[in-house]
Write a protein that holds these residues in place. Structure first.
Motif, PDB file in Angstrom:
ATOM      1  N   ASN A 163      -1.156  64.016   8.874  1.00  0.00           N
ATOM      2  CA  ASN A 163      -2.566  63.769   9.169  1.00  0.00           C
ATOM      3  C   ASN A 163      -3.122  62.591   8.379  1.00  0.00           C
ATOM      4  O   ASN A 163      -3.994  61.868   8.870  1.00  0.00           O
ATOM      5  CB  ASN A 163      -3.387  65.034   8.892  1.00  0.00           C
ATOM      6  N   GLU A 164      -2.628  62.392   7.136  1.00  0.00           N
ATOM      7  CA  GLU A 164      -3.030  61.212   6.366  1.00  0.00           C
ATOM      8  C   GLU A 164      -2.596  59.939   7.085  1.00  0.00           C
ATOM      9  O   GLU A 164      -3.366  58.975   7.201  1.00  0.00           O
ATOM     10  CB  GLU A 164      -2.427  61.255   4.954  1.00  0.00           C
ATOM     11  N   LYS A 165      -1.359  59.930   7.589  1.00  0.00           N
ATOM     12  CA  LYS A 165      -0.856  58.754   8.304  1.00  0.00           C
ATOM     13  C   LYS A 165      -1.648  58.512   9.589  1.00  0.00           C
ATOM     14  O   LYS A 165      -1.999  57.378   9.917  1.00  0.00           O
ATOM     15  CB  LYS A 165       0.628  58.935   8.636  1.00  0.00           C
ATOM     16  N   LEU A 166      -1.941  59.613  10.310  1.00  0.00           N
ATOM     17  CA  LEU A 166      -2.697  59.463  11.556  1.00  0.00           C
ATOM     18  C   LEU A 166      -4.138  59.024  11.282  1.00  0.00           C
ATOM     19  O   LEU A 166      -4.711  58.253  12.050  1.00  0.00           O
ATOM     20  CB  LEU A 166      -2.686  60.775  12.339  1.00  0.00           C
ATOM     21  N   GLN A 167      -4.717  59.518  10.180  1.00  0.00           N
ATOM     22  CA  GLN A 167      -6.061  59.081   9.821  1.00  0.00           C
ATOM     23  C   GLN A 167      -6.080  57.593   9.478  1.00  0.00           C
ATOM     24  O   GLN A 167      -6.996  56.858   9.867  1.00  0.00           O
ATOM     25  CB  GLN A 167      -6.576  59.907   8.626  1.00  0.00           C
ATOM     26  N   GLN A 168      -5.031  57.161   8.761  1.00  0.00           N
ATOM     27  CA  GLN A 168      -4.925  55.733   8.431  1.00  0.00           C
ATOM     28  C   GLN A 168      -4.813  54.898   9.705  1.00  0.00           C
ATOM     29  O   GLN A 168      -5.501  53.884   9.873  1.00  0.00           O
ATOM     30  CB  GLN A 168      -3.696  55.513   7.535  1.00  0.00           C
ATOM     31  N   LEU A 169      -3.977  55.368  10.623  1.00  0.00           N
ATOM     32  CA  LEU A 169      -3.819  54.678  11.907  1.00  0.00           C
ATOM     33  C   LEU A 169      -5.123  54.723  12.699  1.00  0.00           C
ATOM     34  O   LEU A 169      -5.530  53.736  13.319  1.00  0.00           O
ATOM     35  CB  LEU A 169      -2.690  55.340  12.701  1.00  0.00           C
ATOM     36  N   PHE A 170      -5.778  55.867  12.654  1.00  0.00           N
ATOM     37  CA  PHE A 170      -7.028  56.077  13.378  1.00  0.00           C
ATOM     38  C   PHE A 170      -8.099  55.084  12.931  1.00  0.00           C
ATOM     39  O   PHE A 170      -8.756  54.428  13.752  1.00  0.00           O
ATOM     40  CB  PHE A 170      -7.458  57.522  13.131  1.00  0.00           C
ATOM     41  N   ILE A 171      -8.265  54.946  11.626  1.00  0.00           N
ATOM     42  CA  ILE A 171      -9.270  54.015  11.091  1.00  0.00           C
ATOM     43  C   ILE A 171      -8.900  52.575  11.451  1.00  0.00           C
ATOM     44  O   ILE A 171      -9.740  51.774  11.875  1.00  0.00           O
ATOM     45  CB  ILE A 171      -9.409  54.182   9.569  1.00  0.00           C
ATOM     46  N   GLN A 172      -7.591  52.253  11.303  1.00  0.00           N
ATOM     47  CA  GLN A 172      -7.151  50.882  11.607  1.00  0.00           C
ATOM     48  C   GLN A 172      -7.417  50.542  13.073  1.00  0.00           C
ATOM     49  O   GLN A 172      -7.959  49.472  13.387  1.00  0.00           O
ATOM     50  CB  GLN A 172      -5.660  50.742  11.293  1.00  0.00           C
ATOM     51  N   LEU A 173      -7.043  51.468  13.974  1.00  0.00           N
ATOM     52  CA  LEU A 173      -7.209  51.194  15.404  1.00  0.00           C
ATOM     53  C   LEU A 173      -8.685  51.160  15.793  1.00  0.00           C
ATOM     54  O   LEU A 173      -9.103  50.354  16.633  1.00  0.00           O
ATOM     55  CB  LEU A 173      -6.474  52.251  16.227  1.00  0.00           C
ATOM     56  N   THR A 174      -9.480  52.047  15.182  1.00  0.00           N
ATOM     57  CA  THR A 174     -10.906  52.063  15.496  1.00  0.00           C
ATOM     58  C   THR A 174     -11.570  50.770  15.029  1.00  0.00           C
ATOM     59  O   THR A 174     -12.326  50.126  15.772  1.00  0.00           O
ATOM     60  CB  THR A 174     -11.580  53.275  14.836  1.00  0.00           C
ATOM     61  N   LEU A 175     -11.287  50.385  13.789  1.00  0.00           N
ATOM     62  CA  LEU A 175     -11.850  49.131  13.277  1.00  0.00           C
ATOM     63  C   LEU A 175     -11.360  47.939  14.092  1.00  0.00           C
ATOM     64  O   LEU A 175     -12.117  47.020  14.406  1.00  0.00           O
ATOM     65  CB  LEU A 175     -11.471  48.953  11.802  1.00  0.00           C
ATOM     66  N   LYS A 176     -10.066  48.009  14.437  1.00  0.00           N
ATOM     67  CA  LYS A 176      -9.485  46.907  15.209  1.00  0.00           C
ATOM     68  C   LYS A 176     -10.165  46.789  16.569  1.00  0.00           C
ATOM     69  O   LYS A 176     -10.536  45.690  17.003  1.00  0.00           O
ATOM     70  CB  LYS A 176      -7.988  47.154  15.385  1.00  0.00           C
ATOM     71  N   SER A 177     -10.355  47.935  17.249  1.00  0.00           N
ATOM     72  CA  SER A 177     -10.975  47.890  18.577  1.00  0.00           C
ATOM     73  C   SER A 177     -12.433  47.450  18.485  1.00  0.00           C
ATOM     74  O   SER A 177     -12.924  46.701  19.332  1.00  0.00           O
ATOM     75  CB  SER A 177     -10.876  49.268  19.244  1.00  0.00           C
ATOM     76  N   GLU A 178     -13.122  47.911  17.421  1.00  0.00           N
ATOM     77  CA  GLU A 178     -14.506  47.481  17.227  1.00  0.00           C
ATOM     78  C   GLU A 178     -14.582  45.975  17.003  1.00  0.00           C
ATOM     79  O   GLU A 178     -15.395  45.272  17.605  1.00  0.00           O
ATOM     80  CB  GLU A 178     -15.107  48.218  16.021  1.00  0.00           C
ATOM     81  N   GLN A 179     -13.705  45.495  16.112  1.00  0.00           N
ATOM     82  CA  GLN A 179     -13.727  44.064  15.768  1.00  0.00           C
ATOM     83  C   GLN A 179     -13.374  43.221  16.987  1.00  0.00           C
ATOM     84  O   GLN A 179     -13.990  42.181  17.250  1.00  0.00           O
ATOM     85  CB  GLN A 179     -12.756  43.799  14.617  1.00  0.00           C
ATOM     86  N   GLU A 180     -12.365  43.693  17.765  1.00  0.00           N
ATOM     87  CA  GLU A 180     -11.966  42.947  18.957  1.00  0.00           C
ATOM     88  C   GLU A 180     -13.103  42.899  19.974  1.00  0.00           C
ATOM     89  O   GLU A 180     -13.325  41.877  20.618  1.00  0.00           O
ATOM     90  CB  GLU A 180     -10.727  43.587  19.578  1.00  0.00           C
ATOM     91  N   GLU A 181     -13.834  44.008  20.114  1.00  0.00           N
ATOM     92  CA  GLU A 181     -14.943  44.032  21.071  1.00  0.00           C
ATOM     93  C   GLU A 181     -16.049  43.068  20.638  1.00  0.00           C
ATOM     94  O   GLU A 181     -16.603  42.340  21.463  1.00  0.00           O
ATOM     95  CB  GLU A 181     -15.498  45.451  21.202  1.00  0.00           C
ATOM     96  N   TYR A 182     -16.349  43.058  19.332  1.00  0.00           N
ATOM     97  CA  TYR A 182     -17.380  42.146  18.837  1.00  0.00           C
ATOM     98  C   TYR A 182     -16.972  40.691  19.074  1.00  0.00           C
ATOM     99  O   TYR A 182     -17.770  39.860  19.513  1.00  0.00           O
ATOM    100  CB  TYR A 182     -17.607  42.387  17.337  1.00  0.00           C
ATOM    101  N   GLU A 183     -15.700  40.386  18.759  1.00  0.00           N
ATOM    102  CA  GLU A 183     -15.231  39.011  18.932  1.00  0.00           C
ATOM    103  C   GLU A 183     -15.232  38.618  20.411  1.00  0.00           C
ATOM    104  O   GLU A 183     -15.590  37.504  20.771  1.00  0.00           O
ATOM    105  CB  GLU A 183     -13.828  38.865  18.342  1.00  0.00           C
ATOM    106  N   MET A 184     -14.817  39.530  21.264  1.00  0.00           N
ATOM    107  CA  MET A 184     -14.762  39.252  22.692  1.00  0.00           C
ATOM    108  C   MET A 184     -16.166  39.014  23.251  1.00  0.00           C
ATOM    109  O   MET A 184     -16.356  38.190  24.146  1.00  0.00           O
ATOM    110  CB  MET A 184     -14.102  40.424  23.422  1.00  0.00           C
ATOM    111  N   GLU A 185     -17.152  39.701  22.699  1.00  0.00           N
ATOM    112  CA  GLU A 185     -18.522  39.553  23.170  1.00  0.00           C
ATOM    113  C   GLU A 185     -19.277  38.424  22.464  1.00  0.00           C
ATOM    114  O   GLU A 185     -20.437  38.163  22.772  1.00  0.00           O
ATOM    115  CB  GLU A 185     -19.281  40.871  22.974  1.00  0.00           C
ATOM    116  N   GLY A 186     -18.603  37.805  21.475  1.00  0.00           N
ATOM    117  CA  GLY A 186     -19.236  36.689  20.784  1.00  0.00           C
ATOM    118  C   GLY A 186     -20.312  37.101  19.801  1.00  0.00           C
ATOM    119  O   GLY A 186     -21.274  36.362  19.558  1.00  0.00           O
TER     120      GLY A 186
END
Length: 1033
Positions: free
Chosen positions: A423-446
């Motif tokens: 669960n620690e590993k999945l939480q780490q992955l979860f935060i990384q993917l969530t932040l990554k998807s958020e950041q990608e959406e912001y960048e894509m939208e300018g």
């Protein structure tokens, strides 16, 4: 943004509908206070855990078990059946925008599916939560949704059935009853579903993680072994149980009674057994595979019943050989040696060292766990073979990860350590993917990305998995080092190596206050979800999980006489055991990997799989430990919210903008709030949204305009917009209703006008046609009249027949008004026209004859006076017959009643000079000579019956005739004149006797009644009832 409200009927009155509309308008503004917010991202106090729980509680008590955090779905187990999983619900959520309908697992599944098809990339759905939270059910619901929503062909249906039926098989072998859940998954499962370019399910693949093998040999009180053992014993066929050497009683098997919970009210083992047997056939398990599989399950049960006792030297020996016979066909002596001795290799020599009783029990249990664990892996691989996709063209994939959530028990051991590390590993992955998807959406939208503060649990992951210094490395070192390694020496090594770590503490390292909460054999880790205390006892044994080499050899041995055990291994009768314990394994000098290392490697592989796919999340929450519907335990739920990382995820989603939607969707919903955008916006969607928010008065710091989406920072801004829309939409609805009603009424009016025009047109046409027909008829009549007048003095023919008829009628009409007072006043009679001079005397003669016979005697006579007599009423049939009957005089239709039974039959009565004939369709039925006619009887009532009395000298002759004639007076008058039988016609009262045949007589009874009827009375007479006429002559 949709509020869940109450539906209403369509059969209310106008006043009721108005009142309901007002209530709905108010409810739409207060719904958030009653049922909560359906997306936690829109929670104003998003930093408050209490506000989070309060919203979750409101929705739970309204049976709204699903809530979003952006695209993450939070699911609370209701512990009761809800009518939200039927085919109608599936159809409702198919192809609908993710946020258009209330939260549902079908909405998530549909959005994943449609995104995969449109973007042609791979996705996975991570389903997590503690035991009993509903992870397995959530996984089933997603699979069932795809089974219904995907395209259907015979091939695709086969794949779909195997995907669905793999669930009950894996549940039987991998699930068990625990204290928290009656169907708890005791392994992690990742399933890939492969789709073709049209969205059809064409294949699948399953990976399993960390099966809880220790459950095979030990269960806590109130828990059970894996379901398959109980299903086999309770549901197996009698013949199968005899073949396996089993009895239908779970209490007879040591591995099934340790939890003292063999029977569970919520589990039907017999029914589940039938499901599993059927599923194995659908998944294409052969009969030999099924036999071998259940043979292994039975062997594990027999293995658990093997008991050991100490001999005089203290070594282990078996106290009975009864169970040995059923253990996979292994000879008793080979099994005894394998379970009571271990092999020690010294250079070129091999020495067998005897076990103590404790070591023998350990070896037996280790063997049972190994057999079951490897058989489970074989089962998963076999299912994968049936799901393999033979088409190697590119496919898209949706993965389902159903894995154990964070576990904190009263006593936490090696299994909880591995699960919580996962669960620690999945939480780490979860935060990384969530932040990554958020950041990608912001960048894509300018839009400028703003760094998000969050707890990075990498420090805990490194504590567990770091090379050489991590807890896993230290545990493996302790398991592998020579000398007497124990659980306590492992704990000491941890204290020496990582004792200064801020997330690790033991009894020795803790301060005085913390030391009181720790035993000497405990260590505590500060996980991202909170503190967990682990008991170190059993860590080394569970991590090793090694079989003594000769124990492995026992699995494949069938005979000790062979020179080498390696040759004997290949002679095992059980094909599955042969596959699970390959012959090359015992000869390998390399020590197998430990359990925790294998688990770490599988986690690395799982992480790589997940990193290559787009993530979606389902977080399952258990509302209470008692499995009671409607009960919400705040402490328990708060704990799960914490270790599921929901607050962390919410903070990440709310770090920038709480709400984001595509311009088209936002404009479509709220365009009614601005006069410039309602009802149709002619520009681009982005321009329309800009115009709309300017009209609504959004402040610059409350929103950002991206390339394709609008971002709104605060939920209160959206709620204000939504509340305005809720008020506005009822006003708009009234206007729309008015327009629509006007449209419908106008359409109805136009239809009526069109119909009226058509009716008028048709009516005028009909009148014109009638007028034309009338004129045509008049022309025809005038022509005939003129032609008849011109030929009036000629013999009767077609040309003058109608004219002559008119002349006769005109004469009779004038005659009626100027009748002489007596018949003798011949000079006072009107002079008849020439055509009537011949007929007049005959006509008067007939009427005079009828008067002399019936006047004053029969009721209906007065009505017949005005009716003219005719020469004949001959039909076409009788006309043909008249050529055969000589001297034909007249004809009249009659109804003849059978002498026996009085059945009515249509006949014709023909009079000639010599006789009367009764005829049926040109066939003479009876001839009555006038000489043999004794008389005719009629009643004095208004009926039209007559009885012809015939003398019957010969018994073979027919008797009297009972007839009914509508032209009674005309027929009898003609008969009296032709046959000269005036005195033979008798008018009688009451009954008339007649001869059926010589020696037999019958009766016809006449009476006056309320209605006219003819029937056979109970005394056998023919009863004729007639209404009395209003006037009599």
């Amino acid at each position: 943004f949709v509020y869940e409200g109450c539906s209403h009927g369509s059969d209310w009155s106008l006043e009721e509908r108005c009142n309901q509309m007002l209530r709905n308008m108010e409810a739409s503004l207060t719904a958030r206070d009653r049922v909560g917010i359906q997306d936690f991202v829109l929670l104003d106090a998003y930093m408050s855990e209490s506000a989070f729980l309060d919203n979750l509680r409101k929705r739970f008590h309204e049976n709204l078990i699903y809530t979003y955090i952006g695209t993450l779905l939070v699911s609370v187990n209701p512990y009761k059946e809800l009518n939200i999983y039927n085919k109608k619900q599936m159809d409702t959520y198919m192809g609908v925008n993710f946020f258009e309908l209330p939260p549902h697992i079908y909405a998530l599944a549909d959005n994943v599916f449609r995104t995969m098809l449109s973007e042609f990339n791979n996705h996975f759905i991570l389903i997590s939560g503690e035991s009993g939270a509903g992870k397995t059910e959530a996984s089933k619901k997603i699979l069932q949704f795809y089974a219904v929503s995907c395209p259907s062909t015979k091939l695709l249906n086969n794949v779909r059935d195997r995907l669905l039926l793999s669930n009950p098989v894996l549940e039987a072998f991998g699930n068990a009853k625990t204290l928290k859940n009656d169907n708890s998954s005791r392994f992690g499962k990742y399933m890939d579903i492969q789709f073709d370019h049209q969205g059809g399910a064409v294949g699948g693949h399953i990976l399993s993680y960390l099966l809880e093998k220790s459950r095979v040999v030990h269960q806590n009180h109130g828990e059970r072994n894996f379901h398959i053992f109980y299903q086999l014993v309770e549901g197996g066929e009698e013949e199968l149980l005899r073949w396996l050497g089993l009895e239908r009683n779970c209490q007879n098997y040591s591995y099934l009674v340790q939890g003292d919970c063999a029977k569970v009210s919520s589990i039907n083992d017999k029914s589940d057994w039938r499901t599993v047997r059927g599923a194995l056939s659908v998944i294409h398990f052969s009969e030999s595979d099924i036999e071998d599989l259940f043979g292994i399950i039975a062997s594990v049960l027999h293995l658990g019943n093997i008991k050991f006792e100490a001999d005089v030297r203290g070594y282990a020996s078996l106290n009975n050989d009864q169970e040995m016979h059923w253990l996979l066909g292994i000879p008793t002596q080979v099994l005894k040696q394998g379970l009571t001795h271990r092999k020690i290799e010294a250079k070129t020599e091999e020495v067998l060292s005897p076990f103590s009783v404790d070591h023998a029990v350990y070896a037996r249990d280790a063997l049972a766990k190994a057999i079951y664990g490897r058989t489970f892996n074989w089962l998963v691989n076999k299912i994968n073979e049936s799901l393999v996709n033979t088409d190697f063209s590119r496919k898209t994939v949706i993965g389902l990860l159903d894995i154990y959530g964070f576990e904190v028990f009263y006593v936490n051991s090696f299994e909880q350590f591995c699960i919580n590390y996962c669960n620690e590993k999945l939480q780490q992955l979860f935060i990384q993917l969530t932040l990554k998807s958020e950041q990608e959406e912001y960048e894509m939208e300018g839009i400028e990305w703003e760094p998000v503060p969050f707890f990075n649990n990498k420090i805990i992951c490194d504590l567990v998995e770091e090379k050489h210094r991590g807890m896993i490395s230290l545990l493996d070192e302790e398991c592998l080092r020579p000398g007497e390694a124990t659980d306590l020496t492992f704990l000491e090594k941890l204290e020496e190596t990582i004792g200064g770590h801020p997330h690790f503490v033991t009894h020795k390292l803790a301060d005085i206050k913390t030391r009181k909460t720790l035993d000497r054999g405990d260590f505590r880790l500060l996980h991202y979800a909170g503190e967990v205390t682990y008991c170190v006892v059993g860590f080394l044994d569970k991590n090793n999980d090694l079989l003594y080499r000769n124990g492995k050899e026992v699995i494949s041995h069938t005979c000790l006489r062979l020179p080498t055990l390696l040759k004997v291994m290949r002679q095992s009768k059980n094909a599955i055991i042969k596959h699970c314990f390959p012959s090359s394994e015992p000869d390998s000098k390399k020590r197998p990997e430990t359990v925790v290392t294998q688990f770490k490697s599988s986690l690395v592989g799982l992480t790589e799989i997940l990193m290559s796919k787009e993530p979606w999340y389902v977080r399952c929450i258990k509302p209470n430990d008692a499995k009671q519907p409607g009960r919400f335990d705040d402490v328990l739920v708060r704990h799960q919210v914490k270790y599921l990382g929901l607050m962390e995820h919410l903070r990440v989603r709310r770090a920038g903008f709480a709400y984001r939607r595509k311009y088209e969707i936002f404009l479509q919903r709220y365009k009614a709030l601005c006069p410039d955008t309602w009802p149709h916006w002619k520009g681009t969607a982005a321009e329309g949204v800009r115009c709309l928010i300017q009209h609504l008065g959004y402040k610059p710091d409350e929103y950002k305009m991206g390339r394709t989406k609008i971002f709104i920072r605060h939920p209160r801004t959206l709620f204000a917009t939504e509340d305005t829309f809720q008020v506005c939409k009822h006003r708009l609805a009234t206007r729309i209703q008015a327009k629509y009603k006007g449209y419908r009424v106008k359409g109805h009016y136009l239809k009526q006008r069109e119909a009226a025009t058509k009716i008028e047109t048709c009516w005028r046409g009909m009148l014109a046609r009638k007028e034309r027909e009338k004129r045509a008829w008049a022309v025809k009549v005038i022509k005939k009249f003129i032609k008849g007048f011109m030929t009036r003095n000629q013999p009767a023919c077609v040309d003058n027949s109608e004219y002559l008829a008119y002349v006769r009628q005109n004469y009779l009409t004038r005659l009626r008004d100027t009748l002489p007072k007596t018949v003798l006043e011949k000079d006072s009679w009107l002079t008849p026209p020439p055509i009537m001079e011949e007929v007049c005397d005959t006509f008067l003669l007939l009427k005079a004859e009828a008067s002399s016979i019936f006047k004053g005697k029969k009721e209906s006579y007065a009505l017949s006076v005005c009716r003219p007599f005719v020469d004949t009423r001959i039909s076409k049939t009788a006309e043909l017959l008249s050529y055969r009957i000589q001297e034909f005089k007249t004809y009249v239709p009659v109804v003849k009643y059978d002498r026996n039974g009085f059945r009515p039959r249509l006949r014709q009565l023909i009079f000639t000079r010599e006789a009367a004939y009764l005829v049926e369709e040109a066939k003479i039925k009876q001839r009555i000579n006038y000489i043999s006619l004794k008389g005719v009887s009629v009643s004095n009532l208004s009926d039209n019956f007559l009885i012809l009395h015939v003398s019957c000298d010969d018994i073979k002759q027919k008797g009297d005739l009972v007839l009914q004639c509508d032209h009674l007076f005309e027929a009898l008058t003609q008969l009296s004149l032709i046959a000269n039988k005036q005195n033979c016609i008798k008018v009688v009262q009451g009954s008339v006797r007649f001869d059926i045949q010589p020696g037999r007589e019958g009766f016809v009874d006449f009476k006056s009644g309320q209605e006219s009827m003819v029937y056979r009375a109970k005394n056998g007479h023919l009863m004729v009832s007639r209404q009395r006429t209003s006037s009599r002559a």
